[in-house]
Design a protein around this motif. Structure first.
Motif, PDB file in Angstrom:
ATOM      1  N   GLY A   1       0.650  -1.222  -0.100  1.00 35.81           N
ATOM      2  CA  GLY A   1      -0.184  -0.059   0.339  1.00 35.81           C
ATOM      3  C   GLY A   1       0.960   1.170  -0.314  1.00 35.81           C
ATOM      4  N   GLY A   2       1.739   1.286   0.760  1.00 36.84           N
ATOM      5  CA  GLY A   2       2.249   2.303   0.991  1.00 36.84           C
ATOM      6  C   GLY A   2       3.486   2.716  -0.563  1.00 36.84           C
ATOM      7  N   ASN A   3       3.629   1.712  -1.411  1.00 38.84           N
ATOM      8  CA  ASN A   3       4.676   2.031  -2.961  1.00 38.84           C
ATOM      9  C   ASN A   3       3.766   1.778  -3.745  1.00 38.84           C
ATOM     10  N   THR A   4       2.679   1.820  -4.158  1.00 45.86           N
ATOM     11  CA  THR A   4       1.860   1.955  -4.812  1.00 45.86           C
ATOM     12  C   THR A   4       2.365   2.345  -5.709  1.00 45.86           C
ATOM     13  N   GLY A   5       2.269   3.818  -5.713  1.00 46.48           N
ATOM     14  CA  GLY A   5       2.830   4.766  -6.464  1.00 46.48           C
ATOM     15  C   GLY A   5       4.186   4.603  -7.529  1.00 46.48           C
ATOM     16  N   THR A   6       5.086   3.393  -6.763  1.00 50.70           N
ATOM     17  CA  THR A   6       6.083   2.690  -8.048  1.00 50.70           C
ATOM     18  C   THR A   6       5.677   1.633  -9.191  1.00 50.70           C
TER      19      THR A   6
ATOM     20  N   ILE B   1       6.919  13.887  -8.097  1.00 51.76           N
ATOM     21  CA  ILE B   1       6.353  13.990  -6.299  1.00 51.76           C
ATOM     22  C   ILE B   1       5.762  12.510  -5.854  1.00 51.76           C
ATOM     23  N   TYR B   2       5.336  11.933  -6.936  1.00 46.02           N
ATOM     24  CA  TYR B   2       5.117  10.433  -6.378  1.00 46.02           C
ATOM     25  C   TYR B   2       6.184   9.488  -5.553  1.00 46.02           C
ATOM     26  N   LEU B   3       7.724   9.869  -5.826  1.00 44.05           N
ATOM     27  CA  LEU B   3       8.756   8.608  -5.538  1.00 44.05           C
ATOM     28  C   LEU B   3       9.033  10.229  -3.790  1.00 44.05           C
ATOM     29  N   LEU B   4       8.409  11.525  -4.009  1.00 42.43           N
ATOM     30  CA  LEU B   4       8.932  12.082  -2.442  1.00 42.43           C
ATOM     31  C   LEU B   4       7.898  11.419  -1.987  1.00 42.43           C
ATOM     32  N   ILE B   5       6.087  11.295  -1.997  1.00 38.32           N
ATOM     33  CA  ILE B   5       5.019  10.777  -0.950  1.00 38.32           C
ATOM     34  C   ILE B   5       5.601   9.147  -1.197  1.00 38.32           C
ATOM     35  N   SER B   6       6.041   8.727  -1.859  1.00 40.79           N
ATOM     36  CA  SER B   6       6.525   6.625  -1.199  1.00 40.79           C
ATOM     37  C   SER B   6       7.365   7.300  -0.201  1.00 40.79           C
ATOM     38  N   GLY B   7       8.472   7.641  -0.921  1.00 39.65           N
ATOM     39  CA  GLY B   7       9.911   8.102   0.238  1.00 39.65           C
ATOM     40  C   GLY B   7       9.729   8.198   1.768  1.00 39.65           C
ATOM     41  N   LEU B   8       8.490   9.508   1.670  1.00 38.06           N
ATOM     42  CA  LEU B   8       8.051   9.968   3.168  1.00 38.06           C
ATOM     43  C   LEU B   8       7.321   8.644   3.995  1.00 38.06           C
TER      44      LEU B   8
ATOM     45  N   THR C   1       7.767   5.300   2.986  1.00 36.76           N
ATOM     46  CA  THR C   1       8.594   4.211   3.889  1.00 36.76           C
ATOM     47  C   THR C   1       9.062   4.251   5.358  1.00 36.76           C
ATOM     48  N   LEU C   2       9.979   5.781   4.736  1.00 37.39           N
ATOM     49  CA  LEU C   2      10.638   6.900   5.720  1.00 37.39           C
ATOM     50  C   LEU C   2       9.615   6.767   7.588  1.00 37.39           C
ATOM     51  N   PHE C   3       7.921   6.925   7.480  1.00 40.03           N
ATOM     52  CA  PHE C   3       7.178   7.057   8.218  1.00 40.03           C
ATOM     53  C   PHE C   3       7.367   5.513   8.935  1.00 40.03           C
ATOM     54  N   VAL C   4       7.084   3.842   7.699  1.00 38.79           N
ATOM     55  CA  VAL C   4       6.872   3.332   8.602  1.00 38.79           C
ATOM     56  C   VAL C   4       8.294   2.441   8.981  1.00 38.79           C
ATOM     57  N   PHE C   5       9.269   3.063   8.657  1.00 45.93           N
ATOM     58  CA  PHE C   5      11.095   2.641   9.603  1.00 45.93           C
ATOM     59  C   PHE C   5      10.676   3.133  10.471  1.00 45.93           C
ATOM     60  N   ALA C   6      10.029   4.181  10.868  1.00 48.09           N
ATOM     61  CA  ALA C   6      10.280   4.776  12.217  1.00 48.09           C
ATOM     62  C   ALA C   6       9.509   4.400  13.100  1.00 48.09           C
ATOM     63  N   VAL C   7       7.992   4.030  12.299  1.00 43.66           N
ATOM     64  CA  VAL C   7       7.212   2.983  13.646  1.00 43.66           C
ATOM     65  C   VAL C   7       8.578   1.797  13.985  1.00 43.66           C
ATOM     66  N   PHE C   8       8.620   0.773  12.226  1.00 41.25           N
ATOM     67  CA  PHE C   8       9.873  -0.382  12.998  1.00 41.25           C
ATOM     68  C   PHE C   8      10.274   0.184  14.300  1.00 41.25           C
ATOM     69  N   LEU C   9      11.160   1.307  14.406  1.00 37.51           N
ATOM     70  CA  LEU C   9      12.283   1.662  15.327  1.00 37.51           C
ATOM     71  C   LEU C   9      11.702   2.038  16.300  1.00 37.51           C
ATOM     72  N   ILE C  10      11.295   2.284  16.610  1.00 41.58           N
ATOM     73  CA  ILE C  10      10.598   2.064  17.846  1.00 41.58           C
ATOM     74  C   ILE C  10       9.699   0.893  18.607  1.00 41.58           C
ATOM     75  N   LEU C  11       9.333   0.271  17.544  1.00 48.06           N
ATOM     76  CA  LEU C  11       9.019  -1.163  17.800  1.00 48.06           C
ATOM     77  C   LEU C  11       9.963  -1.543  18.192  1.00 48.06           C
ATOM     78  N   TYR C  12      11.034  -1.464  17.682  1.00 48.71           N
ATOM     79  CA  TYR C  12      12.624  -2.431  17.711  1.00 48.71           C
ATOM     80  C   TYR C  12      13.107  -1.762  19.614  1.00 48.71           C
ATOM     81  N   ILE C  13      12.984  -1.118  19.275  1.00 50.49           N
ATOM     82  CA  ILE C  13      13.321  -0.347  20.770  1.00 50.49           C
ATOM     83  C   ILE C  13      12.382  -0.445  21.409  1.00 50.49           C
ATOM     84  N   LEU C  14      11.701  -0.967  21.921  1.00 55.90           N
ATOM     85  CA  LEU C  14      10.737  -1.247  22.920  1.00 55.90           C
ATOM     86  C   LEU C  14      10.048  -2.557  23.151  1.00 55.90           C
ATOM     87  N   ASN C  15      11.287  -3.143  21.633  1.00 54.82           N
ATOM     88  CA  ASN C  15      11.416  -5.121  21.960  1.00 54.82           C
ATOM     89  C   ASN C  15      12.384  -4.581  23.103  1.00 54.82           C
TER      90      ASN C  15
END
Lengths: 436, 437
Positions: free
Chosen positions: A25-30, B80-87, B89-103
């Motif tokens: 879902g996050g990467n539907t763009g690409t 613009i799509y690269l920017l959005i999808s990149g963002l 992914t980075l946000f999901v990664f941030a959520v993952f990092l939080i879980l990692y620290i919690l773990n």
């Protein structure tokens, strides 16, 4: 121990699968983008040789068109559906707004498959990569339509549009109030002296004095928008001597013909007065013909009166269909764009909405030739200037309209107002470069 | 004997969930491990693309290729799509990092408990603990994730746009790419004559408008409320209904009607004026008059809201205050000045600030009534009555100047946020929270 391992694996796969959906879902763009390229290219490759392009299986098309064209598009869409079994959906969107909407909606896959816009938007559309060239039907489109129209929808030597109609504006006159169309603006001034009666809402002539599209004739007396036939963005001819003289004359018309502020004259008000029989003349385009006819007014259409002894050149536009380059069904869209722009279709459009055909044979058709009103438009079209189609045309409209309004409403010096507008257009064209 | 906490924490650092398994918390450990596996399979490989996308905003432009007789679009990078999808992914990664620290934290604390000789909690116990004691956290985490992706991310996206050159005609993807330009957009806005002239002109009018619009509707509403609620007035319900009517009509309709009413040449208002031998006024066509008109119409639209609001507060003022004032022989004006006004002001101060902020962004009245007109030759893409927000709208939808509108959006945000926080902290209702119990 073994059991433990199996359990781990199962659990892991479960969660992985769940998260996987999330990630996609996050990467539907690409993902979606890469997927979309493959499909049409394969189809297109096989469809190249036949007389008619092969539309994609299960195609449905969305068409954007303006309000006035609704009857035509609905009729032609129905015919098309019957012939090819491709469903046509219609969405109302003003022609002038289409490119702006396509910029945001096109790449997202939400734009219409077939769009219509006047040719001055073409440069903007091409520079954003929004439209596919008219390739499959290029030869037919080139040979069948008038040269002016073909050139207008060509950009950088590539034909993009499927020309549908040409349009410019001319002088509508109410035969009951003024039997013969005046030849010069000075004649109108004379006529206004005896005719104008603001208390009874009687006016000799009206046009949207705040709108540059209709004000271009006053620039055309020695001025131009962009040099090199509208291709050179660095050569702005809006403040030449001739243009200043024209705009000065324009400013003088407020007192002599139309004593009101530019903001008070709107399309609807003008229409109301003309159909109400208190407005003698109106500068307007062919899109009003149907409404004026329906109101039962006996009117004629004549070329614009001359300004300062020079023939007034109007802005002309060519409306054409274009295929959205992000369309899921580019071939079906090509087929429809072609179908809706053939000679027969253009004649039908002429019949239903009064659009003047771009097709040479259609223009020569008896129905068109015998039509007094269309004759007036064709005459005006022959002395018109096509709007520039380079992307920088978009930067012209609002500064120059403001200059005209300033001259009209507050009697600002014409030269000053035009110089100011030219400076603003330059700044907008050069964008950030000007800051350096 | 504190080896458990160290080993568990280190194991969890190595592989998520391993520490939990070591602590014999099988289910929890497996869940963590699953998250870890998912991250390695899906998230980590994309991280490179995401960072590349956000940093470069794409490298390949879209082109066309001739296939047989037809042209086919060749996919390019859409900045613009690269920017959005990149963002994302980075946000999901941030959520993952939080879980990692919690773990890691969880493994450490459980290990510590084991060091102290306690049994590690089983899954059922942990679950019960989570749904019972930590229930608010559990419930808040969902909206928090929602806010992260649907509020914070778009805001960050908008802020980032202001630092690109995403504008028509030369930088509209996918045909051409968008680049990072740093503060250039802001510099242009503040120093380039055409932009800065418009910006400061529009900004000044926006502030003047917001102040006048707020004050007129507020005191207009208060006046009407006091009149309707005064003792001697009869048919209170009828008056209330009449005064609330303008608010009940959708602005989309009433403002468009007003636009015709105020037409300088053909509008009924001027027709009446000239019928009574008065001159016609350039309601919407003269810059100054147009400003007066929008303020007048805004009063018509806004007074009912303030009226209803203040009526509610008036009923809450204790009657004995007025009785005491009557005994002391206070005049009506004195009662208003000393009892009513402070009471109303005190209760409505926060709302007043909200109305002020709302008026800065009052899109409807301007857009529907004047559309920013009359046009102004000195402004770039704006008219005399345009507020920052309508100017922003025109820049985005009519002129595709996305970077400039993003910059203006940021500035509006800063203005409103500062004003609101500053004036709220100064208001009495903030300082003396206990005046009304």
């Amino acid at each position: 121990m073994k059991k433990w391992l199996v359990m781990t694996m199962i659990a892991a796969m479960f969660v992985v699968a769940a998260c996987g959906a999330n990630n996609n879902g996050g990467n539907t763009g690409t993902n979606a983008n890469t997927g979309a390229t493959e499909a049409p290219s394969n189809n297109a490759g096989t469809a190249g040789d036949g007389e008619e392009i092969t539309p994609e299986e299960g195609a449905t098309l969305l068409v954007w068109e303006s309000k006035e064209e609704r009857p035509f598009i609905e009729a032609i869409g129905k015919e098309f559906t019957e012939k090819y079994g491709i469903e046509i959906k219609f969405e109302e969107l003003g022609a002038a707004d289409q490119v702006n909407k396509l910029i945001s909606d096109g790449p997202a896959g939400l734009g219409a498959d077939v769009v219509v816009f006047p040719h001055d938007n073409l440069g903007k559309a091409v520079s954003a990569g929004l439209v596919l060239p008219n390739d499959f039907y290029e030869e037919q489109s080139r040979s069948e339509n008038s040269e002016v129209a073909v050139n207008a929808v060509t950009y950088d030597n590539m034909l993009y549009g499927y020309p549908r109609s040409v349009e410019t504006y001319a002088l509508f006159y109410n035969k009951a109030l003024i039997p013969n169309a005046p030849q010069t603006f000075d004649e109108i001034v004379e006529f206004a002296k005896t005719f104008n009666d603001p208390a009874a809402n009687k006016y000799a002539l009206m046009w949207e004095v705040g709108n540059f599209y209709f004000n271009y004739p006053f620039i055309s007396t020695g001025g131009y928008v962009y040099g090199d036939n509208g291709q050179n963005k660095d050569d702005i001819g809006l403040n030449t001597e001739g243009a200043v003289a024209g705009v000065e004359y324009y400013g003088s018309l407020k007192d002599s013909i139309l004593p009101m502020n530019s903001g008070d004259i709107t399309y609807d008000i003008k229409k109301g007065l003309f159909t109400g029989g208190t407005l003698a003349m109106d500068i307007n385009g062919p899109w009003t013909i149907a409404d004026y006819k329906a109101a039962g007014i006996d009117f004629g259409v004549a070329p614009l009166p001359s300004i300062n002894g020079q023939p007034a050149s109007s802005f002309s536009g060519v409306k054409a269909f274009y295929v959205n380059s992000f369309s899921k069904y580019p071939n079906a869209a090509r087929l429809f764009a072609r179908y809706a722009s053939t000679k027969e279709a253009q004649l039908k459009d002429f019949e239903m909405t009064g659009a003047i055909p771009a097709n040479k044979e259609a223009t020569a058709d008896q129905a068109v030739q015998e039509n007094e009103i269309v004759k007036g438009f064709v005459e005006q079209f022959n002395q018109s200037t096509p709007m520039p189609s380079i992307p920088e045309m978009g930067n012209v409209w609002s500064p120059i309209a403001a200059a005209f309004s300033d001259v009209w409403n507050s009697g600002k010096n014409a030269k000053e107002a035009l110089d100011n507008a030219v400076q603003q257009i330059k700044d907008a064209n050069n964008g950030a470069a000007a800051a350096k | 004997m504190n080896r458990h906490r160290g080993i568990a924490a280190i194991l969890s650092v190595l592989v998520m969930g391993l520490g939990q398994l070591y602590n014999r918390q099988i289910v929890k450990g497996l869940l963590y491990m699953a998250v870890y596996a998912a991250a390695w399979i899906y998230l980590i490989p994309q991280l490179g693309t995401a960072i590349w996308g956000v940093v470069t905003l794409g490298e390949k432009t879209q082109g066309f290729q001739k296939v047989g007789k037809v042209m086919v679009r060749v996919e390019g990078d859409h900045s613009i799509y690269l920017l959005i999808s990149g963002l994302i992914t980075l946000f999901v990664f941030a959520v993952f990092l939080i879980l990692y620290i919690l773990n890691i934290r969880d493994a450490y604390w459980t290990g510590k408990r084991r060091d102290q000789g306690e049994q590690p909690a089983g899954f059922k116990q942990s679950w019960a603990h989570l749904t019972d004691k930590k229930f608010p956290y559990l419930m808040l985490s969902l909206p928090a994730v929602g806010v992260l992706f649907f509020t914070i991310m778009p805001i960050i996206f908008m802020i980032m746009l202001a630092f690109t050159n995403y504008a028509s005609p030369n930088h509209i993807p996918p045909k051409s790419l968008v680049d990072w330009v740093g503060f250039e957009t802001f510099t242009n806005l503040l120093t380039l004559k055409t932009w800065s002239g418009t910006f400061f002109g529009v900004l000044t009018w926006t502030v003047i408008w917001a102040i006048i619009a707020t004050v007129t509707t507020y005191f207009g509403g208060m006046l009407v409320a006091l009149l309707v609620e005064s003792k001697s007035i009869r048919f209170k319900k009828m008056w209330r209904t009449i005064f609330i009517l303008p608010y009940a009509i959708p602005q989309l309709i009433s403002l468009l009607v007003m636009r015709n009413l105020f037409n300088g040449q053909f509008g009924p208002i001027n027709q009446y004026l000239s019928y009574f031998g008065l001159g016609k006024l350039p309601w919407l066509t003269d810059p100054l008059w147009a400003k007066v008109t929008v303020i007048l119409v805004n009063m018509w639209v806004g007074i009912p809201v303030s009226m209803v609001l203040i009526m509610g507060i008036l009923t809450a003022i204790p009657k004995d205050l007025y009785e005491a004032a009557d005994v002391d022989g206070a005049s009506g004006l004195q009662k208003f000045r000393i009892i009513t006004l402070p009471f109303v002001l005190f209760s409505t101060a926060p709302i007043l600030i909200m109305q002020f902020a709302g008026n800065i962004n009052n899109f409807n009245v301007i857009f529907l009534l004047t559309n920013g007109d009359p046009v102004n030759g000195n402004y770039q893409y704006a008219g005399s009555t345009d507020l920052l927000v309508t100017w922003l709208y025109k820049l985005t939808l009519n002129n595709s100047q996305f970077n400039m509108s993003a910059a203006i959006g940021i500035i509006i945000f800063i203005i409103i946020a500062t004003l609101s926080i500053w004036s709220y902290r100064r208001s009495k209702s903030y300082k003396e929270e206990d005046m009304i119990q």
